[in-house]
Motif scaffolding. Structure first.
Motif, PDB file in Angstrom:
ATOM      1  N   PRO A  78       0.827  -1.203   0.000  1.00  0.00           N
ATOM      2  CA  PRO A  78       0.000   0.000   0.000  1.00  0.00           C
ATOM      3  C   PRO A  78       0.864   1.257   0.000  1.00  0.00           C
ATOM      4  N   TYR A  79       0.337   2.321  -0.620  1.00  0.00           N
ATOM      5  CA  TYR A  79       1.065   3.583  -0.668  1.00  0.00           C
ATOM      6  C   TYR A  79       0.074   4.740  -0.583  1.00  0.00           C
ATOM      7  N   ASP A  80       0.228   5.553   0.444  1.00  0.00           N
ATOM      8  CA  ASP A  80      -0.584   6.758   0.620  1.00  0.00           C
ATOM      9  C   ASP A  80       0.292   7.951   0.244  1.00  0.00           C
ATOM     10  N   PRO A  81      -0.042   8.695  -0.805  1.00  0.00           N
ATOM     11  CA  PRO A  81       0.855   9.769  -1.262  1.00  0.00           C
ATOM     12  C   PRO A  81       1.037  10.899  -0.259  1.00  0.00           C
ATOM     13  N   ARG A  82       0.050  11.153   0.583  1.00  0.00           N
ATOM     14  CA  ARG A  82       0.085  12.366   1.403  1.00  0.00           C
ATOM     15  C   ARG A  82       1.238  12.421   2.395  1.00  0.00           C
ATOM     16  N   PRO A  83       1.535  11.364   3.153  1.00  0.00           N
ATOM     17  CA  PRO A  83       2.660  11.476   4.099  1.00  0.00           C
ATOM     18  C   PRO A  83       4.018  11.657   3.427  1.00  0.00           C
ATOM     19  N   TYR A  84       4.106  11.337   2.133  1.00  0.00           N
ATOM     20  CA  TYR A  84       5.373  11.445   1.429  1.00  0.00           C
ATOM     21  C   TYR A  84       5.494  12.764   0.657  1.00  0.00           C
ATOM     22  N   LYS A  85       4.553  13.666   0.920  1.00  0.00           N
ATOM     23  CA  LYS A  85       4.551  14.987   0.275  1.00  0.00           C
ATOM     24  C   LYS A  85       4.617  14.866  -1.248  1.00  0.00           C
ATOM     25  N   TRP A  86       3.924  13.854  -1.750  1.00  0.00           N
ATOM     26  CA  TRP A  86       3.866  13.681  -3.201  1.00  0.00           C
ATOM     27  C   TRP A  86       3.178  14.883  -3.838  1.00  0.00           C
ATOM     28  N   ARG A  87       3.697  15.302  -4.967  1.00  0.00           N
ATOM     29  CA  ARG A  87       3.117  16.438  -5.679  1.00  0.00           C
ATOM     30  C   ARG A  87       2.799  16.052  -7.119  1.00  0.00           C
ATOM     31  N   TYR A  88       1.601  16.347  -7.524  1.00  0.00           N
ATOM     32  CA  TYR A  88       1.181  16.108  -8.911  1.00  0.00           C
ATOM     33  C   TYR A  88       2.036  16.966  -9.828  1.00  0.00           C
ATOM     34  N   PRO A  89       2.514  16.452 -10.995  1.00  0.00           N
ATOM     35  CA  PRO A  89       2.251  15.125 -11.558  1.00  0.00           C
ATOM     36  C   PRO A  89       3.442  14.174 -11.449  1.00  0.00           C
ATOM     37  N   GLN A  90       4.074  14.109 -10.316  1.00  0.00           N
ATOM     38  CA  GLN A  90       5.195  13.192 -10.148  1.00  0.00           C
ATOM     39  C   GLN A  90       4.743  11.743 -10.348  1.00  0.00           C
ATOM     40  N   ALA A  91       5.661  10.917 -10.830  1.00  0.00           N
ATOM     41  CA  ALA A  91       5.363   9.491 -10.930  1.00  0.00           C
ATOM     42  C   ALA A  91       5.292   8.895  -9.524  1.00  0.00           C
ATOM     43  N   LEU A  92       4.438   7.926  -9.353  1.00  0.00           N
ATOM     44  CA  LEU A  92       4.285   7.246  -8.065  1.00  0.00           C
ATOM     45  C   LEU A  92       5.129   5.969  -8.062  1.00  0.00           C
ATOM     46  N   PRO A  93       5.552   5.498  -6.881  1.00  0.00           N
ATOM     47  CA  PRO A  93       6.425   4.318  -6.820  1.00  0.00           C
ATOM     48  C   PRO A  93       5.786   3.104  -7.479  1.00  0.00           C
ATOM     49  N   PRO A  94       6.576   2.228  -8.076  1.00  0.00           N
ATOM     50  CA  PRO A  94       6.039   1.024  -8.724  1.00  0.00           C
ATOM     51  C   PRO A  94       5.663  -0.049  -7.708  1.00  0.00           C
ATOM     52  N   ASN A  95       4.868  -0.990  -8.164  1.00  0.00           N
ATOM     53  CA  ASN A  95       4.457  -2.146  -7.360  1.00  0.00           C
ATOM     54  C   ASN A  95       3.737  -1.723  -6.080  1.00  0.00           C
ATOM     55  N   LEU A 111      -1.037  11.538 -15.440  1.00  0.00           N
ATOM     56  CA  LEU A 111      -0.004  10.985 -14.559  1.00  0.00           C
ATOM     57  C   LEU A 111       0.868   9.972 -15.302  1.00  0.00           C
ATOM     58  N   PRO A 112       2.171   9.958 -15.078  1.00  0.00           N
ATOM     59  CA  PRO A 112       3.005   8.872 -15.610  1.00  0.00           C
ATOM     60  C   PRO A 112       2.595   7.559 -14.947  1.00  0.00           C
ATOM     61  N   LYS A 113       2.421   6.529 -15.755  1.00  0.00           N
ATOM     62  CA  LYS A 113       1.969   5.235 -15.233  1.00  0.00           C
ATOM     63  C   LYS A 113       2.718   4.104 -15.937  1.00  0.00           C
ATOM     64  N   PRO A 114       2.817   2.949 -15.298  1.00  0.00           N
ATOM     65  CA  PRO A 114       3.438   1.797 -15.977  1.00  0.00           C
ATOM     66  C   PRO A 114       2.569   1.336 -17.139  1.00  0.00           C
ATOM     67  N   ASP A 115       3.149   0.543 -18.024  1.00  0.00           N
ATOM     68  CA  ASP A 115       2.399   0.075 -19.191  1.00  0.00           C
ATOM     69  C   ASP A 115       1.166  -0.725 -18.770  1.00  0.00           C
ATOM     70  N   SER A 116       1.306  -1.485 -17.705  1.00  0.00           N
ATOM     71  CA  SER A 116       0.206  -2.317 -17.243  1.00  0.00           C
ATOM     72  C   SER A 116      -0.236  -1.831 -15.861  1.00  0.00           C
ATOM     73  N   TYR A 117      -1.478  -1.342 -15.786  1.00  0.00           N
ATOM     74  CA  TYR A 117      -1.994  -0.831 -14.518  1.00  0.00           C
ATOM     75  C   TYR A 117      -3.502  -1.013 -14.478  1.00  0.00           C
ATOM     76  N   ARG A 118      -4.048  -0.837 -13.319  1.00  0.00           N
ATOM     77  CA  ARG A 118      -5.488  -0.785 -13.136  1.00  0.00           C
ATOM     78  C   ARG A 118      -5.818   0.405 -12.247  1.00  0.00           C
ATOM     79  N   ALA A 119      -6.934   1.034 -12.531  1.00  0.00           N
ATOM     80  CA  ALA A 119      -7.414   2.148 -11.719  1.00  0.00           C
ATOM     81  C   ALA A 119      -8.903   1.959 -11.494  1.00  0.00           C
ATOM     82  N   PHE A 120      -9.391   2.490 -10.385  1.00  0.00           N
ATOM     83  CA  PHE A 120     -10.832   2.491 -10.152  1.00  0.00           C
ATOM     84  C   PHE A 120     -11.238   3.782  -9.451  1.00  0.00           C
TER      85      PHE A 120
END
Length: 297
Positions: A78-95, A111-120
């Motif tokens: 799991p990855y919650d962007p907020r505690p890591y001060k993530w800023r749009y549109p940075q890429a998010l960590p893989p896996n 957003l930059p995304k891997p070739d294979s992903y799912r979103a909901f």
């Protein structure tokens, strides 16, 4: 006593301190998963993205995907962007299962995304979002972001005027536009739309199973039942209420807006949201003399 102290601290600690504490908790949680939970199957997708808006059970969905059983059957941390001060549109960590991203469909697609992903994305009747948002802003949500300012305003207003204020506030924040952007986006296999009402209703097990299949996470039925039992709304609500505070997990019943909207409020809602209810496929307004303004449920 301990729960009450933790809740008080959560609501009165400066945001910068909460961010650091939350980051430490996330890192500790993920380290424990790596060390103690064997991965039985791995998702074929590089990342999973949980996209949402406020008051669509985002914390509940996050809790599900933070559970060890999801890691066991996906290999995704799991990855919650907020505690890591993530800023749009940075890429998010893989896996990772990224939860939660509060953004429009077009924003997500940039957003930059891997070739294979799912979103909901989780939809909800926007009229219920208004009502739930009112009680959350006024009483139950942790004081962060714009919440302290809105809370002060709502506590000075009668209930009806408070609802009108929340409608304008949500419109200005782009909540209704974001809902519309996801509902009208081109259909794609990578992006799934799910309704709050289905994820929390009588067919919850079937709908959460469908969500997990969409994400490539093959959780066996017995493990899924146990997962849903651990994070039932009644259990999460009870855990907070016993700490002596207002629960963040309120009633959440579909159609609760009918208990609070009168014709004036509905007119203001339509002025702000347009035909969004129809676009999302929810039942239209049927005026009722039984609206009980000012009564929580």
């Amino acid at each position: 006593m301990m729960k009450r102290a933790v809740t008080f601290t959560k609501h009165h600690t400066p945001n910068s301190v909460r961010v650091v504490a939350r980051r430490v908790m996330c890192e500790t949680h993920n380290a424990r998963l790596r060390l103690s939970v064997p991965v039985e199957s791995r998702s074929e997708f590089g990342n999973i993205y949980h996209c949402t808006i406020r008051k669509t059970a985002s914390q509940w969905v996050k809790a599900l995907f933070n559970d060890p059983v999801v890691y066991r059957y996906s290999g995704l941390l799991p990855y919650d962007p907020r505690p890591y001060k993530w800023r749009y549109p940075q890429a998010l960590p893989p896996n990772r299962v990224v939860s939660s991203l509060f953004m429009s469909y077009n924003g997500f697609m940039r957003l930059p995304k891997p070739d294979s992903y799912r979103a909901f994305f989780v939809l909800r009747d926007p009229r219920d979002i208004v009502v739930s948002g009112y009680f959350s802003y006024r009483s139950s949500h942790t004081a962060m972001g714009d919440i302290p300012q809105v809370r002060r305003v709502l506590r000075e207003k009668p209930f009806k005027e408070g609802l009108l204020y929340v409608i304008d506030h949500l419109a200005n924040k782009g909540t209704f536009r974001s809902l519309r952007s996801w509902a009208t986006a081109p259909s794609t296999e990578a992006v799934g739309l799910f309704r709050y009402e289905d994820l929390t209703g009588e067919q919850q097990a079937d709908e959460v199973a469908r969500l997990m299949r969409h994400c490539g996470i093959p959780i066996p039925p017995s493990d899924l039942d146990a997962l849903l039992s651990r994070y039932s709304f009644s259990r999460m609500r009870r855990g907070v209420e016993t700490a002596g505070s207002v629960s963040h997990y309120r009633k959440g019943e579909s159609g609760d807006w009918r208990n609070h909207f009168d014709d004036d409020v509905y007119e203001a809602f339509v002025a702000a949201a347009g035909d969004l209810v129809e676009v999302l496929g929810y039942p239209p307004h049927e005026p009722s003399p039984r609206a009980r303004l000012g009564q929580d449920s």
